[in-house]
Design a protein around this motif. Structure first.
Motif, PDB file in Angstrom:
ATOM      1  N   ASP B  70       0.866  -1.179   0.000  1.00  0.00           N
ATOM      2  CA  ASP B  70       0.000   0.000   0.000  1.00  0.00           C
ATOM      3  C   ASP B  70       0.902   1.228   0.000  1.00  0.00           C
ATOM      4  O   ASP B  70       1.384   1.667   1.053  1.00  0.00           O
ATOM      5  N   PHE B  71       1.137   1.774  -1.199  1.00  0.00           N
ATOM      6  CA  PHE B  71       2.090   2.879  -1.310  1.00  0.00           C
ATOM      7  C   PHE B  71       1.606   4.157  -0.637  1.00  0.00           C
ATOM      8  O   PHE B  71       2.418   4.993  -0.242  1.00  0.00           O
ATOM      9  N   LYS B  72       0.290   4.264  -0.494  1.00  0.00           N
ATOM     10  CA  LYS B  72      -0.229   5.459   0.200  1.00  0.00           C
ATOM     11  C   LYS B  72       0.203   5.423   1.663  1.00  0.00           C
ATOM     12  O   LYS B  72       0.591   6.434   2.245  1.00  0.00           O
ATOM     13  N   ASP B  75       3.921   6.077   1.865  1.00  0.00           N
ATOM     14  CA  ASP B  75       4.166   7.507   1.691  1.00  0.00           C
ATOM     15  C   ASP B  75       3.816   8.289   2.956  1.00  0.00           C
ATOM     16  O   ASP B  75       4.528   9.220   3.342  1.00  0.00           O
ATOM     17  N   CYS B 104       7.850   6.452  -4.136  1.00  0.00           N
ATOM     18  CA  CYS B 104       6.517   5.998  -3.700  1.00  0.00           C
ATOM     19  C   CYS B 104       5.479   6.409  -4.725  1.00  0.00           C
ATOM     20  O   CYS B 104       4.577   5.643  -5.068  1.00  0.00           O
ATOM     21  N   GLU B 105       5.633   7.633  -5.221  1.00  0.00           N
ATOM     22  CA  GLU B 105       4.703   8.146  -6.227  1.00  0.00           C
ATOM     23  C   GLU B 105       4.714   7.262  -7.466  1.00  0.00           C
ATOM     24  O   GLU B 105       3.686   7.028  -8.088  1.00  0.00           O
ATOM     25  N   GLN B 107       5.358   4.195  -7.429  1.00  0.00           N
ATOM     26  CA  GLN B 107       4.998   2.851  -6.972  1.00  0.00           C
ATOM     27  C   GLN B 107       6.042   1.819  -7.417  1.00  0.00           C
ATOM     28  O   GLN B 107       5.703   0.711  -7.843  1.00  0.00           O
ATOM     29  N   ASN B 108       7.287   2.220  -7.287  1.00  0.00           N
ATOM     30  CA  ASN B 108       8.410   1.372  -7.695  1.00  0.00           C
ATOM     31  C   ASN B 108       8.905   0.586  -6.491  1.00  0.00           C
ATOM     32  O   ASN B 108       9.589   1.123  -5.624  1.00  0.00           O
ATOM     33  N   THR B 112      11.852   1.661  -3.845  1.00  0.00           N
ATOM     34  CA  THR B 112      11.439   2.043  -2.488  1.00  0.00           C
ATOM     35  C   THR B 112      12.143   1.170  -1.443  1.00  0.00           C
ATOM     36  O   THR B 112      12.492   1.661  -0.365  1.00  0.00           O
TER      37      THR B 112
END
Lengths: 132, 154
Positions: B70-72, B75, B104-105, B107-108, B112
């Motif tokens: 969950d990248f949100k 972040d 994160c933006e 989604q790598n 990350t």
């Protein structure tokens, strides 16, 4: 610095402030900055708590409002406080650098905006706006 | 070691931390907020930063270990760490967080994970440096001396 006495006629000699920030380190530093200037202050952790504390009848000379917070962010909290008729000085403090985002925050009803991290001189410039 | 020597050692050590980019001007702000009525302010804030950061680094490790990241959430944790490191003047940690948020933006996941290692590396470095600095200050105070103000000409 005397309070303006615009809330319920109670005049005190100490300015009051509300710190609204979800970050524990920032809350501690903002508290100390305000303390150092002799400003009585309390801290809450998000925009909803900022609104709630005003609903309970408290008002402050100054509100330091962070932008990004969970539950309710600074933009929404500022909007709601203005809709409630709160006329306190609200200074937005944020790390956001995009003009559009800052503009949205200011248009929600800020009196001032400062980029984080907050320093003594930035805080003093905010306070000058209250008294000026 | 006499107090004068200890004070000089502290001043030199502090200057090195600034020159090597571990600390920036915001740390000076914290030192200026310390006085006789709040003699432990820097120690308290730095300790809070350590506790807060270690929790965030744990949360980040867990979040990046999930099958569906969950990248949100990732972040949000990095945003917190960036905020606190910026507020205490931990410049290299802050910069590592900025890079982290960019990935994160995107989604790598690989990038990350590398960023997390980099942030951890920078965090433990600055933690070590700050603990040394605070220990030097403690020694001076214990010997009856006062902590010299950091003159950086900012």
């Amino acid at each position: 610095m005397a309070a303006q006495g615009r809330h319920g006629g109670k005049k005190s000699n100490k300015m009051t402030a509300l710190v609204v920030d979800d970050n524990t380190v920032n809350r501690m530093i903002h508290h100390r900055l305000l303390d150092n200037l002799g400003i009585e202050n309390v801290a809450v952790v998000n925009g909803k708590e900022a609104v709630d504390i005003h609903c309970s009848g408290k008002t402050f000379d100054l509100i330091l409002m962070d932008m990004d917070m969970p539950v309710m962010n600074g933009i929404e909290a500022t909007r709601q406080l203005r809709e409630m008729g709160i006329r306190s000085m609200i200074a937005g403090v944020s790390t956001r650098s995009m003009e559009r985002e800052i503009r949205e925050f200011i248009e929600a009803g800020l009196d001032d905006y400062q980029e984080k991290p907050l320093t003594m001189s930035k805080l003093i410039s905010i306070i000058h706006k209250i008294n000026g | 070691m006499e107090v004068g020597q200890m004070q000089r050692r502290l001043v030199d050590y502090t200057k090195t931390l600034f020159m090597e980019g571990f600390l920036d001007a915001q740390f000076l702000q914290l030192q200026q907020l310390q006085d006789e009525s709040n003699p432990d302010f820097v120690v308290e804030v730095v300790s809070l930063f350590f506790d807060d950061s270690e929790k965030l680094l744990n949360d980040l490790s867990m979040a990046l270990d999930q099958p569906n990241v969950d990248f949100k959430k990732v972040d949000a944790h990095v945003h917190q760490l960036k905020g606190s490191s910026s507020s205490i003047g931990a410049q290299r940690v802050k910069n590592a967080c900025i890079a982290f948020r960019n990935f994160c933006e995107e989604q790598n996941i690989d990038a990350t994970l590398r960023c997390l290692q980099q942030v951890k590396h920078e965090y433990y470095l600055v933690k070590n440096k700050l603990e040394t600095l605070l220990r030097l200050e403690q020694q001076i105070v214990a010997a009856g001396g006062s902590i010299p103000a950091t003159e950086m000409g900012f």
